[in-house]
Design a protein around this motif. Structure first.
Motif, PDB file in Angstrom:
ATOM      1  N   SER A 359      24.269  35.380  36.896  1.00 19.35           N
ATOM      2  CA  SER A 359      24.904  36.059  35.757  1.00 19.35           C
ATOM      3  C   SER A 359      26.289  35.495  35.460  1.00 19.35           C
ATOM      4  O   SER A 359      26.665  35.331  34.294  1.00 19.35           O
ATOM      5  CB  SER A 359      24.998  37.561  36.038  1.00 19.35           C
ATOM      6  OG  SER A 359      23.710  38.124  36.200  1.00 19.35           O
ATOM      7  N   VAL A 360      27.047  35.200  36.503  1.00 17.62           N
ATOM      8  CA  VAL A 360      28.391  34.646  36.304  1.00 17.62           C
ATOM      9  C   VAL A 360      28.310  33.276  35.643  1.00 17.62           C
ATOM     10  O   VAL A 360      29.057  32.973  34.701  1.00 17.62           O
ATOM     11  CB  VAL A 360      29.136  34.559  37.653  1.00 17.62           C
ATOM     12  CG1 VAL A 360      30.378  33.678  37.537  1.00 17.62           C
ATOM     13  CG2 VAL A 360      29.534  35.945  38.122  1.00 17.62           C
ATOM     14  N   VAL A 361      27.413  32.432  36.135  1.00 20.64           N
ATOM     15  CA  VAL A 361      27.270  31.085  35.563  1.00 20.64           C
ATOM     16  C   VAL A 361      26.888  31.169  34.089  1.00 20.64           C
ATOM     17  O   VAL A 361      27.387  30.403  33.254  1.00 20.64           O
ATOM     18  CB  VAL A 361      26.235  30.275  36.366  1.00 20.64           C
ATOM     19  CG1 VAL A 361      25.905  28.968  35.655  1.00 20.64           C
ATOM     20  CG2 VAL A 361      26.755  29.992  37.773  1.00 20.64           C
ATOM     21  N   ALA A 362      26.020  32.119  33.743  1.00 22.88           N
ATOM     22  CA  ALA A 362      25.578  32.253  32.355  1.00 22.88           C
ATOM     23  C   ALA A 362      26.642  32.857  31.455  1.00 22.88           C
ATOM     24  O   ALA A 362      26.738  32.515  30.273  1.00 22.88           O
ATOM     25  CB  ALA A 362      24.312  33.105  32.307  1.00 22.88           C
ATOM     26  N   ALA A 363      27.467  33.763  32.018  1.00 22.29           N
ATOM     27  CA  ALA A 363      28.399  34.528  31.184  1.00 22.29           C
ATOM     28  C   ALA A 363      29.725  33.826  30.940  1.00 22.29           C
ATOM     29  O   ALA A 363      30.422  34.146  29.972  1.00 22.29           O
ATOM     30  CB  ALA A 363      28.664  35.893  31.825  1.00 22.29           C
ATOM     31  N   PHE A 364      30.087  32.872  31.807  1.00 27.13           N
ATOM     32  CA  PHE A 364      31.424  32.275  31.727  1.00 27.13           C
ATOM     33  C   PHE A 364      31.324  30.753  31.574  1.00 27.13           C
ATOM     34  O   PHE A 364      31.332  30.020  32.565  1.00 27.13           O
ATOM     35  CB  PHE A 364      32.239  32.629  32.974  1.00 27.13           C
ATOM     36  CG  PHE A 364      32.454  34.102  33.160  1.00 27.13           C
ATOM     37  CD1 PHE A 364      33.424  34.782  32.430  1.00 27.13           C
ATOM     38  CD2 PHE A 364      31.675  34.826  34.050  1.00 27.13           C
ATOM     39  CE1 PHE A 364      33.620  36.143  32.592  1.00 27.13           C
ATOM     40  CE2 PHE A 364      31.863  36.189  34.227  1.00 27.13           C
ATOM     41  CZ  PHE A 364      32.836  36.857  33.484  1.00 27.13           C
ATOM     42  N   PRO A 365      31.242  30.261  30.347  1.00 30.60           N
ATOM     43  CA  PRO A 365      31.188  28.806  30.136  1.00 30.60           C
ATOM     44  C   PRO A 365      32.495  28.155  30.601  1.00 30.60           C
ATOM     45  O   PRO A 365      33.586  28.700  30.420  1.00 30.60           O
ATOM     46  CB  PRO A 365      31.006  28.683  28.623  1.00 30.60           C
ATOM     47  CG  PRO A 365      31.522  29.970  28.050  1.00 30.60           C
ATOM     48  CD  PRO A 365      31.225  31.010  29.076  1.00 30.60           C
ATOM     49  N   GLY A 366      32.357  26.983  31.216  1.00 31.98           N
ATOM     50  CA  GLY A 366      33.551  26.277  31.676  1.00 31.98           C
ATOM     51  C   GLY A 366      34.253  26.979  32.817  1.00 31.98           C
ATOM     52  O   GLY A 366      35.456  26.774  33.027  1.00 31.98           O
ATOM     53  N   LEU A 367      33.531  27.783  33.585  1.00 29.98           N
ATOM     54  CA  LEU A 367      34.141  28.538  34.680  1.00 29.98           C
ATOM     55  C   LEU A 367      34.826  27.601  35.674  1.00 29.98           C
ATOM     56  O   LEU A 367      34.267  26.603  36.105  1.00 29.98           O
ATOM     57  CB  LEU A 367      33.070  29.359  35.410  1.00 29.98           C
ATOM     58  CG  LEU A 367      33.544  30.212  36.588  1.00 29.98           C
ATOM     59  CD1 LEU A 367      34.385  31.385  36.091  1.00 29.98           C
ATOM     60  CD2 LEU A 367      32.348  30.715  37.395  1.00 29.98           C
ATOM     61  N   ARG A 368      36.052  27.953  36.046  1.00 25.39           N
ATOM     62  CA  ARG A 368      36.779  27.190  37.056  1.00 25.39           C
ATOM     63  C   ARG A 368      37.840  28.083  37.676  1.00 25.39           C
ATOM     64  O   ARG A 368      38.206  29.131  37.115  1.00 25.39           O
ATOM     65  CB  ARG A 368      37.421  25.945  36.455  1.00 25.39           C
ATOM     66  CG  ARG A 368      38.503  26.231  35.412  1.00 25.39           C
ATOM     67  CD  ARG A 368      38.962  24.963  34.713  1.00 25.39           C
ATOM     68  NE  ARG A 368      40.095  25.187  33.825  1.00 25.39           N
ATOM     69  CZ  ARG A 368      40.015  25.677  32.594  1.00 25.39           C
ATOM     70  NH1 ARG A 368      38.824  25.999  32.097  1.00 25.39           N
ATOM     71  NH2 ARG A 368      41.092  25.852  31.856  1.00 25.39           N
ATOM     72  N   LEU A 369      38.311  27.675  38.838  1.00 25.21           N
ATOM     73  CA  LEU A 369      39.383  28.409  39.492  1.00 25.21           C
ATOM     74  C   LEU A 369      40.653  28.314  38.657  1.00 25.21           C
ATOM     75  O   LEU A 369      40.967  27.267  38.079  1.00 25.21           O
ATOM     76  CB  LEU A 369      39.641  27.853  40.886  1.00 25.21           C
ATOM     77  CG  LEU A 369      38.567  28.132  41.939  1.00 25.21           C
ATOM     78  CD1 LEU A 369      38.839  27.306  43.199  1.00 25.21           C
ATOM     79  CD2 LEU A 369      38.526  29.620  42.289  1.00 25.21           C
ATOM     80  N   ALA A 370      41.420  29.398  38.630  1.00 30.59           N
ATOM     81  CA  ALA A 370      42.679  29.414  37.892  1.00 30.59           C
ATOM     82  C   ALA A 370      43.839  28.932  38.754  1.00 30.59           C
ATOM     83  O   ALA A 370      44.964  28.793  38.255  1.00 30.59           O
ATOM     84  CB  ALA A 370      42.963  30.827  37.375  1.00 30.59           C
ATOM     85  N   VAL A 371      43.579  28.700  40.031  1.00 33.12           N
ATOM     86  CA  VAL A 371      44.587  28.187  40.962  1.00 33.12           C
ATOM     87  C   VAL A 371      43.926  27.096  41.795  1.00 33.12           C
ATOM     88  O   VAL A 371      42.689  27.037  41.874  1.00 33.12           O
ATOM     89  CB  VAL A 371      45.137  29.298  41.887  1.00 33.12           C
ATOM     90  CG1 VAL A 371      45.834  30.385  41.076  1.00 33.12           C
ATOM     91  CG2 VAL A 371      44.025  29.888  42.749  1.00 33.12           C
ATOM     92  N   PRO A 372      44.693  26.226  42.447  1.00 33.25           N
ATOM     93  CA  PRO A 372      44.075  25.267  43.362  1.00 33.25           C
ATOM     94  C   PRO A 372      43.295  25.995  44.455  1.00 33.25           C
ATOM     95  O   PRO A 372      43.653  27.110  44.853  1.00 33.25           O
ATOM     96  CB  PRO A 372      45.279  24.508  43.941  1.00 33.25           C
ATOM     97  CG  PRO A 372      46.354  24.654  42.911  1.00 33.25           C
ATOM     98  CD  PRO A 372      46.151  26.015  42.310  1.00 33.25           C
ATOM     99  N   THR A 373      42.230  25.358  44.945  1.00 37.65           N
ATOM    100  CA  THR A 373      41.365  25.992  45.941  1.00 37.65           C
ATOM    101  C   THR A 373      42.156  26.528  47.123  1.00 37.65           C
ATOM    102  O   THR A 373      41.900  27.637  47.601  1.00 37.65           O
ATOM    103  CB  THR A 373      40.306  24.989  46.444  1.00 37.65           C
ATOM    104  OG1 THR A 373      39.592  24.478  45.326  1.00 37.65           O
ATOM    105  CG2 THR A 373      39.343  25.651  47.404  1.00 37.65           C
ATOM    106  N   GLU A 374      43.125  25.753  47.590  1.00 32.92           N
ATOM    107  CA  GLU A 374      43.892  26.169  48.773  1.00 32.92           C
ATOM    108  C   GLU A 374      44.802  27.358  48.494  1.00 32.92           C
ATOM    109  O   GLU A 374      45.342  27.963  49.425  1.00 32.92           O
ATOM    110  CB  GLU A 374      44.713  25.000  49.320  1.00 32.92           C
ATOM    111  CG  GLU A 374      45.749  24.428  48.369  1.00 32.92           C
ATOM    112  CD  GLU A 374      45.188  23.339  47.447  1.00 32.92           C
ATOM    113  OE1 GLU A 374      45.998  22.624  46.820  1.00 32.92           O
ATOM    114  OE2 GLU A 374      43.943  23.215  47.358  1.00 32.92           O
TER     115      GLU A 374
END
Length: 396
Positions: A359-374
């Motif tokens: 559901s998340v993959v379908a609902a949020f195009p271009g999904l990415r972290l808003a901060v660096p992974t660390e």
């Protein structure tokens, strides 16, 4: 406890977990208190520890080894027992987690997921997926299964945080929360005796009152244990799974292009991302007699720690185990344990992860972290190293 595999909060670090399988699959280690114990990291050997009755959960308890938060209940919980006591209790709840019954929950889990995601979509980026979805979804599902009133769920989560604390809260506060949880469960059981419903807890009450198949203490402890197990672990794996996908954009792109990969993606998440139990604490047994394992002789009455995250990264079980590959045939992992103590809610957790990730993959195009992974913040001082927040952004 040795500190070479710990980060500053006392958790096994991912790098250290990935290094464990490069060492001997069975070896001794020394705790900070000077105790000699055994660490098992190979897949074959971990499976043996978790299925061979000579490696006993009850014996570990008799030796005074604390096994998670259940050790402070008034009576041993289902996970602290060996057969036949464990078998008796497990049979009482196994039906509620049958494959057929779990499959029937998919529409409701999808509905809950959609309701949780909708406000985030409407508000637009950025957002916090941990607060919006990862934590409320599994708690809502397990509370509905057990028949916990909706208005009590947040109160229960506050207690659960404290019960699962290792250092985040003072011990007296954790004990007070546990006492409150036990008292609440006893009151809820009484309420259901007066006004029965169709919940799993009602089934357990019937087993207690009409069939005399468990004691009152066992009934209360089972109810608390199921609520604890059904929330934090799934929330943590969902959060870490989404981080893993966003940290591997090629895999996220592949999943978006082919949603049929969701089940294998979930298995890869479970294999690849550790729950973050404090080092060496997750799956503890003690030997009831001398045992030969992995070329080593383990004496009777020795405490043995089975490291499931390391087993899931054993190259003998999974070629190129450090590679995150959602198309991998990785369903043979031991993220849910193995043998008689394998997690009762494994199928439910997998279904929740499948529905939520898809559901998340379908609902949020271009999904990415808003901060660096660390910089993704993790909770410190808890038995399970969950996410404190999951800041994300996407194309609105």
């Amino acid at each position: 406890m040795t500190t070479d595999h710990l980060d500053r909060s006392g958790y096994t670090t991912p790098l250290a977990v990935r290094a464990l399988w490069r060492q001997a699959p069975v070896r001794e280690f020394t705790t900070d208190a000077g105790e000699r114990r055994w660490l098992v990291t190979g897949m074959e050997q971990v499976r043996a520890v978790l299925s061979d009755p000579r490696f006993s959960r009850a014996e570990a308890g008799r030796l005074g080894v604390t096994i998670g938060p259940a050790a402070v209940f008034r009576k041993p919980g289902i996970n602290d027992l060996d057969a036949p006591e464990h078998t008796r209790l497990r049979r009482l709840v196994a039906g509620a987690f049958s494959a057929r019954r779990i499959r029937s929950l998919r529409p409701r889990i999808q509905e809950i997921t959609d309701d949780l995601i909708a406000p985030l979509v409407a508000a637009g980026p950025p957002g916090d997926l941990a607060a919006a979805l990862c934590y409320p979804l599994p708690v809502t599902v397990v509370c509905e299964i057990l028949g916990v009133p909706h208005e009590d769920r947040e109160r229960f989560r506050g207690w659960a945080d404290r019960v699962l604390s290792t250092s985040a809260y003072p011990p007296e506060e954790a004990l007070s929360a546990l006492t409150s949880m036990i008292g609440y469960m006893a009151e809820l059981i009484d309420a259901k005796r007066r006004d029965p419903d169709a919940s799993l807890l009602q089934d357990l009450i019937t087993a207690r009152d009409e069939q005399d198949r468990l004691s009152e203490d066992e009934l209360v402890t089972l109810g608390c244990g199921l609520l604890l197990a059904g929330g934090e672990s799934t929330a943590t794996m969902l959060g870490k799974g989404l981080v893993a996908l966003m940290d591997h954009p090629d895999q996220l792109t592949a999943l978006r292009a082919d949603p049929s990969l969701v089940p294998s993606a979930v298995d890869e998440v479970l294999r690849y991302a550790t729950l973050g139990f404090r080092a060496y604490s997750g799956h503890i047994r003690a030997t009831t007699e001398d045992v030969e394992l992995g070329g080593m002789s383990i004496p009777a009455h020795s405490v043995v720690h089975a490291c499931l995250p390391a087993a899931n990264l054993d190259p003998a079980a999974f070629p190129d185990p450090d590679r995150f590959d959602i198309a991998r045939d990785g369903g043979d992992h031991v993220a849910f344990g193995h043998g008689m103590h394998r997690c009762l809610g494994a199928q439910l957790a997998k279904l929740e992860l499948e529905v939520a990730i898809g559901s998340v993959v379908a609902a949020f195009p271009g999904l990415r972290l808003a901060v660096p992974t660390e910089q993704v913040p993790y909770k410190e001082g808890f038995l399970i190293a969950g996410l404190q927040a999951l800041p994300v952004t996407w194309r609105s």
